[in-house]
Scaffold this active site. Structure first.
Site, PDB file in Angstrom:
ATOM      1  N   SER A 193      -6.214   3.161   4.520  1.00  4.17           N
ATOM      2  CA  SER A 193      -5.530   2.492   3.411  1.00  4.17           C
ATOM      3  C   SER A 193      -6.534   1.809   2.489  1.00  4.17           C
ATOM      4  CB  SER A 193      -4.502   1.477   3.924  1.00  4.17           C
ATOM      5  OG  SER A 193      -3.591   1.124   2.912  1.00  4.17           O
TER       6      SER A 193
ATOM      7  N   LYS B 167       0.014   3.772  -2.645  1.00  2.00           N
ATOM      8  CA  LYS B 167      -0.999   4.826  -2.513  1.00  2.00           C
ATOM      9  C   LYS B 167      -0.397   6.210  -2.279  1.00  2.00           C
ATOM     10  CE  LYS B 167      -4.643   1.752  -0.734  1.00  2.00           C
ATOM     11  NZ  LYS B 167      -3.962   0.559  -0.227  1.00  2.00           N
TER      12      LYS B 167
ATOM     13  N   SER C 137       0.800  -1.233   0.000  1.00  4.28           N
ATOM     14  CA  SER C 137       0.000   0.000   0.000  1.00  4.28           C
ATOM     15  C   SER C 137       0.827   1.276   0.000  1.00  4.28           C
ATOM     16  CB  SER C 137      -0.963   0.005   1.192  1.00  4.28           C
ATOM     17  OG  SER C 137      -2.057  -0.851   0.940  1.00  4.28           O
TER      18      SER C 137
END
Length: 391
Positions: free
Chosen positions: A134, A77, A74
């Site tokens: 997230s 992101k 993640s």
């Protein structure tokens, strides 16, 4: 008084200058040389790669395999957030704008902020869900809102990575779900994080939040370093089986911000322990130094072919450098003046540059600007300037 030539004065003239954030990021890309009296940085044997960066100067204070390309989970992101903040900055998105939720976003697997079609969600809420929860669903919804589709947004991600100089980085999705072609290095992530915070500091207003509630669901931040460490205020974490536990953590103690990126830690507690060891090391054994302030007068440019034959020179930016304990007094300044050839000089015109070196390695560079105007002296004026110099 003996008048020296412009080239002689260029070698002798200035005593100090300043470091800009953008220039420092490139100049300080290498790991600093640790002096003998300072212990080596933590080895962090349990992680695949790490980078410890000073935010203000961009100096790499410690690292392990910093360019190793790895699955980022993640941490992907961060670029999704970066491009979304860019869309907010140029008006393509608005904070309170409602975003339609597609079935694609709704059904995205993995971590979620639990958006769904026909349930109102704003850009502000999606940004919170992206960074705190997230949310993979939030990432897809933002990507579609910015670029129209995930594929178009991924193309933008790779184009922006190239523009930012993120060497070797490659994106294949907007959320970090496993894909063989998705890879970033710890250095890529540290550089992107620095630029994100510098360009859009409001990201820290979100990333420091411990809990976020949407759709009647309260979720705890995925960043475990926020809990129990009051100076930590960001930035992002990620975890998959292939990536391990990845942490991109930033901290601000007493006005000095650091960024630590740890890739592939065996667990969240181990990752938090590692980043805090890095921060403690940096705060104990390294310092930032302001060598010059922006606009500070640092000397005089001299040229017999100008009227007046000398004018003050100022630093273009404030110059900061990062060094280990005991190194600051060994920094050397190397001056270079441009050959103006008697051309007219205007205030703010670049007339040279200065670099700062430590043990042969460039720490910083800055442009030198004219702080006063000057005009061509002409043949007679130049001759008179030379005669006066010998009087």
């Amino acid at each position: 008084m003996n008048r020296r030539s412009p080239s002689t004065h260029r070698r002798r003239a200035l005593a100090g200058l300043t470091l800009a954030l953008g220039v420092a990021a490139k100049a300080l890309a290498g790991t600093m040389v640790t002096p003998a009296l300072v212990p080596p940085p933590p080895a962090l044997a349990g992680v695949k790669s790490y980078v410890l960066m000073d935010f203000r100067t961009g100096a790499i204070l410690a690292s392990k395999d910093p360019q190793l390309q790895l699955p980022p989970a993640s941490l992907t992101k961060l670029m999704t957030a970066y491009l979304s903040y860019g869309a907010l900055a140029d008006g393509r998105l608005r904070w309170h704008q409602r975003i339609p939720v597609s079935d694609v976003a709704w059904h995205t697997g993995g971590s979620s902020m639990f958006i769904q079609p026909n349930l109102p969600v704003t850009v502000d809420q999606l940004m919170h869900g992206l960074i705190i929860d997230s949310g993979n669903d939030a990432a897809v919804a933002l990507a579609q809102a910015v670029a129209g589709s995930r594929a178009a947004f991924v193309a933008d991600m790779n184009a922006e990575a190239a523009r930012l100089g993120l060497k070797g980085a490659h994106y294949t999705d907007v959320d970090g779900l496993p894909d063989p072609g998705l890879h970033l290095s710890a250095m890529n992530i540290a550089q992107l994080s620095r630029d994100l915070i510098a360009r859009y500091p409001q990201v820290l207003q979100i990333s420091r939040i411990h809990y976020y509630r949407y759709n009647h669901i309260t979720q705890r931040s995925w960043n475990p370093a926020l809990f129990g460490h009051p100076h930590v205020d960001g930035l992002k974490t990620g975890h998959t089986h292939a990536a391990g536990h990845c942490m991109d953590t930033t901290i601000d103690r007493h006005g000095r911000r650091l960024i630590a990126v740890v890739m592939g830690a065996p667990s969240w507690p181990a990752g938090v322990h590692d980043v805090m060891r890095l921060f403690d090391y940096a705060y104990r054994f390294t310092h930032d130094h302001e060598l010059l302030k922006a606009g500070q007068i640092v000397g005089n440019y001299r040229d017999d072919a100008l009227d007046p034959d000398h004018f003050p020179v100022k630093a273009a930016q404030a110059v900061w450098v990062s060094t280990f304990v005991g190194q600051a007094q060994h920094i050397q300044r190397v001056l270079h003046y441009d050959q103006l050839g008697g051309r007219p000089v205007t205030v703010g015109m670049p007339v040279g540059s200065m670099r700062f070196e430590l043990n042969g390695r460039v720490l910083a560079r800055t442009a030198l600007l004219a702080a006063a105007p000057a005009q061509p002296a002409g043949t007679l004026g130049t001759l008179w300037n030379r005669i006066r110099a010998e009087l």
